[in-house]
Write a protein that holds these residues in place. Structure first.
Motif, mmCIF file in Angstrom:
data_model
loop_
_atom_site.group_PDB
_atom_site.id
_atom_site.type_symbol
_atom_site.label_atom_id
_atom_site.label_comp_id
_atom_site.label_asym_id
_atom_site.label_seq_id
_atom_site.Cartn_x
_atom_site.Cartn_y
_atom_site.Cartn_z
ATOM 1 N N LEU A 63 0.843 -1.192 0.000
ATOM 2 C CA LEU A 63 0.000 0.000 0.000
ATOM 3 C C LEU A 63 0.881 1.244 0.000
ATOM 4 N N VAL A 64 0.540 2.204 -0.827
ATOM 5 C CA VAL A 64 1.229 3.488 -0.816
ATOM 6 C C VAL A 64 0.409 4.467 0.012
ATOM 7 N N ALA A 65 0.843 5.716 0.046
ATOM 8 C CA ALA A 65 0.169 6.691 0.903
ATOM 9 C C ALA A 65 -1.278 6.929 0.484
ATOM 10 N N GLY A 66 -1.550 6.857 -0.796
ATOM 11 C CA GLY A 66 -2.915 7.092 -1.267
ATOM 12 C C GLY A 66 -3.026 6.806 -2.753
ATOM 13 N N TYR A 67 -4.290 6.749 -3.232
ATOM 14 C CA TYR A 67 -4.546 6.416 -4.628
ATOM 15 C C TYR A 67 -5.560 7.380 -5.225
ATOM 16 N N SER A 68 -5.363 7.647 -6.508
ATOM 17 C CA SER A 68 -6.365 8.358 -7.289
ATOM 18 C C SER A 68 -6.493 7.630 -8.622
ATOM 19 N N MET A 69 -7.646 7.027 -8.872
ATOM 20 C CA MET A 69 -7.876 6.231 -10.083
ATOM 21 C C MET A 69 -9.019 6.873 -10.867
ATOM 22 N N GLU A 70 -8.687 7.452 -12.018
ATOM 23 C CA GLU A 70 -9.696 8.186 -12.776
ATOM 24 C C GLU A 70 -9.704 7.756 -14.241
ATOM 25 N N ASN A 71 -10.875 7.845 -14.837
ATOM 26 C CA ASN A 71 -11.049 7.617 -16.284
ATOM 27 C C ASN A 71 -10.521 6.266 -16.732
ATOM 28 N N LEU A 72 -10.919 5.206 -16.038
ATOM 29 C CA LEU A 72 -10.498 3.853 -16.391
ATOM 30 C C LEU A 72 -11.653 3.062 -17.002
ATOM 31 N N GLN A 73 -12.501 3.736 -17.762
ATOM 32 C CA GLN A 73 -13.681 3.100 -18.323
ATOM 33 C C GLN A 73 -13.359 2.083 -19.416
ATOM 34 N N SER A 74 -12.146 2.120 -19.987
ATOM 35 C CA SER A 74 -11.782 1.168 -21.043
ATOM 36 C C SER A 74 -11.114 -0.086 -20.500
ATOM 37 N N THR B 98 -9.103 1.677 -0.294
ATOM 38 C CA THR B 98 -10.233 1.152 -1.069
ATOM 39 C C THR B 98 -10.476 1.952 -2.349
ATOM 40 N N THR B 99 -9.837 3.118 -2.466
ATOM 41 C CA THR B 99 -10.005 3.935 -3.675
ATOM 42 C C THR B 99 -9.582 3.175 -4.923
ATOM 43 N N ILE B 100 -8.599 2.295 -4.770
ATOM 44 C CA ILE B 100 -8.109 1.553 -5.930
ATOM 45 C C ILE B 100 -9.191 0.657 -6.510
ATOM 46 N N GLU C 124 -9.301 -9.145 0.889
ATOM 47 C CA GLU C 124 -9.637 -8.694 2.248
ATOM 48 C C GLU C 124 -9.844 -7.186 2.293
ATOM 49 N N LEU C 125 -8.976 -6.441 1.619
ATOM 50 C CA LEU C 125 -9.140 -4.989 1.562
ATOM 51 C C LEU C 125 -10.447 -4.610 0.880
ATOM 52 N N LEU C 126 -10.759 -5.314 -0.201
ATOM 53 C CA LEU C 126 -11.996 -5.030 -0.915
ATOM 54 C C LEU C 126 -13.210 -5.258 -0.025
ATOM 55 N N LEU C 127 -13.212 -6.369 0.708
ATOM 56 C CA LEU C 127 -14.371 -6.701 1.534
ATOM 57 C C LEU C 127 -14.524 -5.767 2.733
ATOM 58 N N ARG C 128 -13.495 -5.001 3.045
ATOM 59 C CA ARG C 128 -13.584 -4.021 4.127
ATOM 60 C C ARG C 128 -14.115 -2.672 3.655
ATOM 61 N N CYS C 129 -14.320 -2.542 2.346
ATOM 62 C CA CYS C 129 -14.860 -1.280 1.834
ATOM 63 C C CYS C 129 -16.287 -1.078 2.335
#
Length: 388
Positions: free
Chosen positions: A248-259, A278-280, A298-303
């Motif tokens: 895990l890094v400090a934070g995530y920004s995931m944008e415009n991944l519709q393709s 959970t942003t990822i 596990e991370l996903l299920l904690r969202c």
């Protein structure tokens, strides 16, 4: 009899056209091709026409069973590179590859090789070396470069005028960045970039690893170093494949991944759960094919709330689940599986108690009988798919 001897003395190979002889030489290592220059005057400069120049010191010494790197051995090897790039009349170089971990080559000499390759219109550069190049590595304005692979101890001080108009493939192995501007400048200076791979890169000197590119199609990030204070930003509207193997890094920004058509998420074990991680998953919730490691699941299920994967057709869970006796996470798994309206194929590892047939039948088949077509359990440890 005399006529037969005369026929045997005819050198038919040397009479072949240059293009055929160059094709024959292409099956040899570059250093072996250079040695053919001593055969005759006909062969003296043929190696000069080779479009691909590839030097691998470790492989060459291993083949000769040489275990020590004497000064004479290294100097002889470097002279071979000089002969190919600096002292010959080659007009075009398709590929220049150089691999050497020995710190016996000066940066000036190394930079001279790269400059010579660039001057000859090199299209593919593959450099893995312990040489510490100067900050003015002469590759950042190469108009002919199509693929660039850098490995081992490069610290990229990318100039402001970087412009690689034809670069499509960028692979970085054990490379460091001088600052945030080097990251931004490198990616923005490659307008036609389609494939990025980073492996074991040092992110200790940057705070924002910003990958924003409108033509990028595939992105692979593996095992970064010193990334605990770094944010990962991904903005790529044409990205189709994402593979992320990292802590895990400090934070995530995931944008415009519709393709995005496939994502592989393998996040290393973390001691504490962080909500921002959970942003990822929220950024890739439109993906139709997803592979998750145990920690990633596990991370996903904690969202809270769980992201909705409305378009997910294939889910692959090639893992032992360490949380097999945790009821809250088991409930989360049931909720996740029941919400996958488009799911057609589910693959999982049988030895996890959470994945008993009864649970899966209740969560998936009974709720979505018209969609789920394949239910595959991995029952032998040796057949367990690897995503590392």
């Amino acid at each position: 009899m005399a006529e037969q001897v005369k026929m045997e003395e005819i050198d038919r190979i040397s009479d072949l056209h240059d293009s055929i002889l160059i094709h024959i030489l292409s099956f040899l290592s570059t250093k072996e091709a250079i040695k053919t220059s001593v055969l005759s005057t006909r062969w003296r400069y043929l190696f000069d026409l080779l479009p691909n120049i590839d030097f691998d010191l470790e492989e060459d010494l291993c083949r000769k069973n040489i275990k020590s790197y004497s000064t004479d051995v290294i100097e002889n090897y470097m002279c071979s590179v000089d002969k190919m790039l600096l002292f010959c009349n080659t007009t075009n170089v398709n590929k220049f590859g150089f691999k050497c971990w020995i710190r016996m080559i000066g940066s000036d000499r190394f930079n001279g090789w790269i400059s010579a390759a660039v001057d000859r219109g090199v299209k593919h550069l593959d450099l893995s070396t312990s040489v510490l190049p100067s900050s003015t590595l002469p590759i950042f304005t190469c108009k002919t470069l199509v693929s660039l692979k850098l490995g081992k101890y490069f610290v990229l001080n990318v100039p402001k005028d970087v412009h690689l108009p034809n670069l499509k493939t960028l692979h970085l192995h054990s490379v460091g960045f001088l600052n945030d501007d080097s990251v931004k400048g490198l990616f923005s200076g490659c307008p036609h970039l389609e494939d990025i791979v980073t492996r074991k890169c040092d992110l200790g000197k940057i705070r924002n690893f910003h990958i924003s590119h409108h033509l990028l199609k595939t992105l692979t990030i593996r095992y970064s170093y010193n990334s605990f204070q770094c944010w990962l930003w991904i903005n790529a509207p044409n990205l189709t494949s994402l593979e992320y193997y990292d802590r895990l890094v400090a934070g995530y920004s995931m944008e415009n991944l519709q393709s995005l058509t496939k994502a592989v998420i393998n996040i290393s074990a973390c001691k504490t759960f962080r909500a921002d991680a959970t942003t990822i998953f929220k950024g890739i919730c439109d993906v139709p094919s997803l592979v998750l490691s145990d920690t990633s699941l596990e991370l996903l299920l904690r969202c809270e709330p769980l992201p909705v994967f409305a378009n997910l057709i294939r889910l692959d869970l090639p893992c032992h689940l360490r949380f097999r006796y945790s009821n809250p996470l088991q409930n989360g798994l049931e909720t996740l599986l029941s919400s996958l309206a488009a799911l057609e194929k589910l693959e999982f590892y049988q030895f996890s108690a959470l994945f008993q047939r009864k649970c899966l039948l209740v969560c998936c088949i009974n709720s979505r009988p018209s969609k789920l077509q394949t239910l595959q359990m991995k029952s032998i440890v040796l057949e367990r798919p690897s995503i590392s």
